[in-house]
Scaffold this motif. Sequence first.
Motif, PDB file in Angstrom:
ATOM      1  N   LYS A 137       0.856  -1.171   0.000  1.00  0.00           N
ATOM      2  CA  LYS A 137       0.000   0.000   0.000  1.00  0.00           C
ATOM      3  C   LYS A 137       0.902   1.233   0.000  1.00  0.00           C
ATOM      4  N   ILE A 138       0.513   2.246  -0.760  1.00  0.00           N
ATOM      5  CA  ILE A 138       1.250   3.506  -0.793  1.00  0.00           C
ATOM      6  C   ILE A 138       0.278   4.606  -0.361  1.00  0.00           C
ATOM      7  N   ALA A 139       0.646   5.352   0.661  1.00  0.00           N
ATOM      8  CA  ALA A 139      -0.209   6.437   1.141  1.00  0.00           C
ATOM      9  C   ALA A 139       0.097   7.709   0.361  1.00  0.00           C
ATOM     10  N   VAL A 140      -0.961   8.400  -0.035  1.00  0.00           N
ATOM     11  CA  VAL A 140      -0.801   9.669  -0.758  1.00  0.00           C
ATOM     12  C   VAL A 140      -1.431  10.771   0.090  1.00  0.00           C
ATOM     13  N   GLU A 147      -0.988  18.861   7.828  1.00  0.00           N
ATOM     14  CA  GLU A 147       0.040  17.927   8.283  1.00  0.00           C
ATOM     15  C   GLU A 147      -0.453  16.947   9.339  1.00  0.00           C
ATOM     16  N   ASP A 148      -1.676  17.158   9.835  1.00  0.00           N
ATOM     17  CA  ASP A 148      -2.155  16.317  10.932  1.00  0.00           C
ATOM     18  C   ASP A 148      -2.746  14.979  10.491  1.00  0.00           C
ATOM     19  N   LYS A 149      -2.858  14.760   9.178  1.00  0.00           N
ATOM     20  CA  LYS A 149      -3.547  13.554   8.715  1.00  0.00           C
ATOM     21  C   LYS A 149      -2.871  12.242   9.129  1.00  0.00           C
ATOM     22  N   PRO A 150      -1.541  12.126   9.058  1.00  0.00           N
ATOM     23  CA  PRO A 150      -0.944  10.859   9.524  1.00  0.00           C
ATOM     24  C   PRO A 150      -1.290  10.550  10.983  1.00  0.00           C
ATOM     25  N   ALA A 151      -1.298  11.570  11.836  1.00  0.00           N
ATOM     26  CA  ALA A 151      -1.623  11.348  13.246  1.00  0.00           C
ATOM     27  C   ALA A 151      -3.093  10.987  13.436  1.00  0.00           C
ATOM     28  N   LYS A 152      -3.943  11.569  12.584  1.00  0.00           N
ATOM     29  CA  LYS A 152      -5.385  11.322  12.730  1.00  0.00           C
ATOM     30  C   LYS A 152      -5.847  10.033  12.063  1.00  0.00           C
ATOM     31  N   TYR A 153      -5.126   9.612  11.040  1.00  0.00           N
ATOM     32  CA  TYR A 153      -5.491   8.388  10.306  1.00  0.00           C
ATOM     33  C   TYR A 153      -4.284   7.451  10.284  1.00  0.00           C
ATOM     34  N   PRO A 154      -3.826   7.039  11.457  1.00  0.00           N
ATOM     35  CA  PRO A 154      -2.531   6.337  11.525  1.00  0.00           C
ATOM     36  C   PRO A 154      -2.508   4.984  10.821  1.00  0.00           C
ATOM     37  N   ARG A 155      -3.650   4.335  10.725  1.00  0.00           N
ATOM     38  CA  ARG A 155      -3.615   2.974  10.164  1.00  0.00           C
ATOM     39  C   ARG A 155      -3.011   2.943   8.762  1.00  0.00           C
ATOM     40  N   LEU A 156      -3.494   3.858   7.907  1.00  0.00           N
ATOM     41  CA  LEU A 156      -2.968   3.893   6.544  1.00  0.00           C
ATOM     42  C   LEU A 156      -1.455   4.110   6.550  1.00  0.00           C
ATOM     43  N   PHE A 157      -1.013   5.057   7.370  1.00  0.00           N
ATOM     44  CA  PHE A 157       0.399   5.421   7.354  1.00  0.00           C
ATOM     45  C   PHE A 157       1.261   4.339   8.009  1.00  0.00           C
ATOM     46  N   ARG A 158       0.615   3.503   8.823  1.00  0.00           N
ATOM     47  CA  ARG A 158       1.305   2.370   9.437  1.00  0.00           C
ATOM     48  C   ARG A 158       1.394   1.208   8.454  1.00  0.00           C
ATOM     49  N   GLU A 159       0.317   0.974   7.714  1.00  0.00           N
ATOM     50  CA  GLU A 159       0.271  -0.159   6.780  1.00  0.00           C
ATOM     51  C   GLU A 159       1.103   0.094   5.521  1.00  0.00           C
ATOM     52  N   ALA A 160       1.265   1.375   5.193  1.00  0.00           N
ATOM     53  CA  ALA A 160       1.909   1.725   3.921  1.00  0.00           C
ATOM     54  C   ALA A 160       3.389   1.360   3.919  1.00  0.00           C
ATOM     55  N   LYS A 161       3.894   1.078   2.699  1.00  0.00           N
ATOM     56  CA  LYS A 161       5.330   0.824   2.518  1.00  0.00           C
ATOM     57  C   LYS A 161       6.031   2.053   1.947  1.00  0.00           C
ATOM     58  N   GLY A 162       5.248   3.108   1.772  1.00  0.00           N
ATOM     59  CA  GLY A 162       5.822   4.349   1.290  1.00  0.00           C
ATOM     60  C   GLY A 162       4.765   5.430   1.380  1.00  0.00           C
ATOM     61  N   ILE A 163       5.214   6.666   1.558  1.00  0.00           N
ATOM     62  CA  ILE A 163       4.281   7.789   1.625  1.00  0.00           C
ATOM     63  C   ILE A 163       4.714   8.803   0.590  1.00  0.00           C
TER      64      ILE A 163
END
Length: 220
Positions: A137-140, A147-163
Amino acid sequence: MAKREIKVYSDLSGANAVWADKIRKLREEKNVVMLNLIGSPGCGKTMLLEKTVERLSAKLRFAVLEGDIETTRDAERLDKLGVLVSQLVTKGACHLSAKLVHKAFVDLPLDELDMVIVENVGNLVCPAAMDIGETAKIAVLSVAEGEDKPAKYPRLFREAKGIVITKTDLLPYVSFNMRACLNDIKQINGTIPVIKVSAKDGSGMEDWVKFLTSFSEKPR
Ligand code: MG
Ligand code: ZN
């Protein structure tokens, strides 16, 4: 007392896993990388792909699966550029299921492809939890979202192999704190690669394409 077998019932995600495994098996057999692009509506996923086509075509053979709730607009945009593309229309569902992806995936000429890029339905929440048999998964995330989206939606940013942080050409006009964003990402997913791009002015596009091609060099 004889040991009785316990019946197990699972929800839809169990059925999803069966289709995801089918995709994974086929991918392995055909040696095809599948990347699952996930980000909000309007974060620039489709434009990023439009600007990726020419650069990536020079390096490997790929196709795109466009996921949307309605319309074939995104597929039409990529089709114009000569890339092999299919549209997955979810008719209301806010994420792609493995079953739907499988349907389109098996119809692709997999023997002639190195990579399939899936653009998921614009949504930071459930696509992150949905296995579609992808390689990664790649997070866009666009700088216009904050800038707060990774903190608010951590699952995507945790599962991703790249941002990939998009629309960096807007940085002078928006109050996006890059340092805070990168700090949050570090908390959530340690050493994950973060690529900053502007599909509009082309900056970072070489890094992005290099990142994409790195998946086809690894064992899949
Ligand atoms: Mg799109
Ligand atoms: Zn959903």
